[in-house]
Enzyme design. Structure first.
Site, PDB file in Angstrom:
ATOM      1  N   CYS A 264       1.913  -0.367  -5.164  1.00  0.00           N
ATOM      2  CA  CYS A 264       1.224   0.879  -4.812  1.00  0.00           C
ATOM      3  C   CYS A 264       1.055   1.789  -6.028  1.00  0.00           C
ATOM      4  O   CYS A 264       0.279   1.485  -6.924  1.00  0.00           O
ATOM      5  CB  CYS A 264       1.938   1.579  -3.665  1.00  0.00           C
ATOM      6  SG  CYS A 264       1.421   0.927  -2.071  1.00  0.00           S
ATOM      7  N   HIS A 354       2.148  -2.848   0.314  1.00  0.00           N
ATOM      8  CA  HIS A 354       3.587  -2.802   0.579  1.00  0.00           C
ATOM      9  C   HIS A 354       4.118  -4.153   1.048  1.00  0.00           C
ATOM     10  O   HIS A 354       4.148  -4.437   2.245  1.00  0.00           O
ATOM     11  CB  HIS A 354       3.884  -1.739   1.643  1.00  0.00           C
ATOM     12  CG  HIS A 354       3.750  -0.341   1.171  1.00  0.00           C
ATOM     13  ND1 HIS A 354       4.825   0.421   0.765  1.00  0.00           N
ATOM     14  CD2 HIS A 354       2.653   0.441   1.019  1.00  0.00           C
ATOM     15  CE1 HIS A 354       4.404   1.623   0.386  1.00  0.00           C
ATOM     16  NE2 HIS A 354       3.096   1.654   0.537  1.00  0.00           N
ATOM     17  N   GLU A 356       7.140  -5.042   1.233  1.00  0.00           N
ATOM     18  CA  GLU A 356       8.420  -4.925   1.944  1.00  0.00           C
ATOM     19  C   GLU A 356       8.232  -4.913   3.453  1.00  0.00           C
ATOM     20  O   GLU A 356       9.186  -5.121   4.204  1.00  0.00           O
ATOM     21  CB  GLU A 356       9.181  -3.670   1.486  1.00  0.00           C
ATOM     22  CG  GLU A 356       8.765  -2.370   2.134  1.00  0.00           C
ATOM     23  CD  GLU A 356       7.435  -1.834   1.643  1.00  0.00           C
ATOM     24  OE1 GLU A 356       6.858  -0.956   2.314  1.00  0.00           O
ATOM     25  OE2 GLU A 356       6.965  -2.299   0.577  1.00  0.00           O
TER      26      GLU A 356
END
Length: 380
Positions: A264, A354, A356
């Site tokens: 990001c 993202h 994660e």
């Protein structure tokens, strides 16, 4: 300015955009006033992770899913120490949460943390307006904060814009901390916190990485004081054009040739470090259902996004940079926005989304394995 939310569901509220468009509804969360950049998130779930994502600092989030709050709020899904959104906009808030994990209602949590929101408005019309006109400043007013529309509009137009905002240090940790490896420790990573989410170091810890999370103000010397096998630059809020310090630090890491991974905001920092520019998107990418192609494999991933800026790099050619050749590794299939960069002559790469996956699909989890492979290669 906020006051108690008790009885807020019956309290009138007004949302005013900087171009003069007005929406009227009911207070949701705390009663008072708030300002920020109006953006919309397309996720149908994961609102607790959205609210606690530091990348949403100074933004008023409009949920495109009509029904929000149905799973309540629990104590496990927080991605940081607090709610970071400046305001929250929903159409039909759940009356009663329905989840065994719920500890309180979303309305109660917003109130407890002083987050002013509005419900009962046509979020579809608001989203279409933002898609056509672009993200813009907004104010939400309820209770004693409500005035005539002209006075409220003037307040909104006095609020700061997101372009030119330097925000990462406002959300980052002020003191270093360590997330230990789960199981056998294999590597040490220095993670520069520009607005990191809690799940990110956890994903690395699952792979045997001890993560030293450092403040956004960390220097190159601070990074190498932990003797890292790799360096990570996190997500975060604000305009990457203002992030001169992280860019300088990243260049120091690239000069040393240490394996590097950014996500990001970290992707935008890498872009700037390589000499590319950045620009503000019309309305950005936010949600957990954005299609991205990994050009290195041809695979299409459904990914979680939260960014209003992007890197200006050529899509179909290899670029010469001060650190060797670079190319665009990932691209958004909706609008051809750059979603990833990689160096061909040094162990460094980044993505604009993202991996994660909190909340979100797990299609991009392999990127942490790719980071591990870079560190294994460097060690060999």
């Amino acid at each position: 300015m906020t006051t108690s939310t008790r009885g807020a569901a019956k309290t009138p509220a007004v949302l005013v955009l900087e171009d003069g468009r007005v929406f009227r509804g009911r207070a949701y969360g705390a009663v008072g006033e708030t300002f920020g950049e109006a953006v919309f998130s397309t996720g149908m779930t994961g609102y607790q992770e959205t609210l606690t994502d530091p990348s949403y600092h100074r933004q008023v989030v409009v949920m495109t899913a009509p029904h929000v709050g149905n799973t309540g709020v629990n104590d496990e899904d927080m991605e940081s120490r607090k709610i970071w959104v400046s305001g929250y906009v929903v159409r039909d808030p759940a009356r009663v949460p329905s989840s065994w994990r719920s500890r309180r209602t979303l309305d109660e949590e917003l109130d407890a943390q002083g987050v002013v929101g509005i419900s009962g408005i046509d979020t579809r019309a608001l989203t279409r307006h933002l898609r056509e006109r672009g993200a813009m400043r907004v104010g939400i007013f309820s209770g004693d904060a409500v005035r005539d529309d002209a006075a409220l509009l003037a307040r909104v137009q006095e609020a700061p814009q997101m372009k030119g905002a330097n925000l990462s240090a406002e959300v980052a940790t002020t003191e270093p901390y360590v997330v230990p490896a789960i199981g056998e420790k294999k590597f040490t990573v220095a993670a520069v916190d520009l607005g990191i989410k809690g799940m990110t170091p956890h994903r690395m810890a699952e792979r045997g990485i001890e993560v030293h999370v450092l403040p956004a103000t960390a220097t190159v010397e601070d990074i190498y004081a932990v003797n890292p096998d790799g360096v990570f630059f996190s997500n975060g809020p604000g305009d990457p054009a203002t992030a001169d310090h992280p860019v300088s630090v990243m260049r120091g890491v690239l000069e040393r040739g240490t394996p590097l991974f950014g996500i990001c905001f970290g992707n935008q920092i890498l872009g700037r470090a390589l000499g590319f520019g950045t620009f503000k998107l019309k309305y950005g990418h936010r949600g957990i259902n954005q299609p991205v192609q990994d050009r290195t494999t041809g695979k299409v991933e459904v990914t979680a996004h939260n960014h209003g800026f992007a890197v200006d790099a050529p899509l179909d050619q290899v670029s010469e940079t001060p650190f060797g050749r670079a190319e665009v590794s990932h691209v958004c299939l909706n609008d051809n926005v750059v979603e990833g960069l990689q160096l061909l002559d040094r162990p460094a790469f980044s993505v604009q989304y993202h991996p994660e996956a909190a909340a979100g699909p797990h299609d991009a989890a392999y990127l942490f394995d790719r980071f591990v492979s870079l560190m294994e290669g460097q060690r060999a």
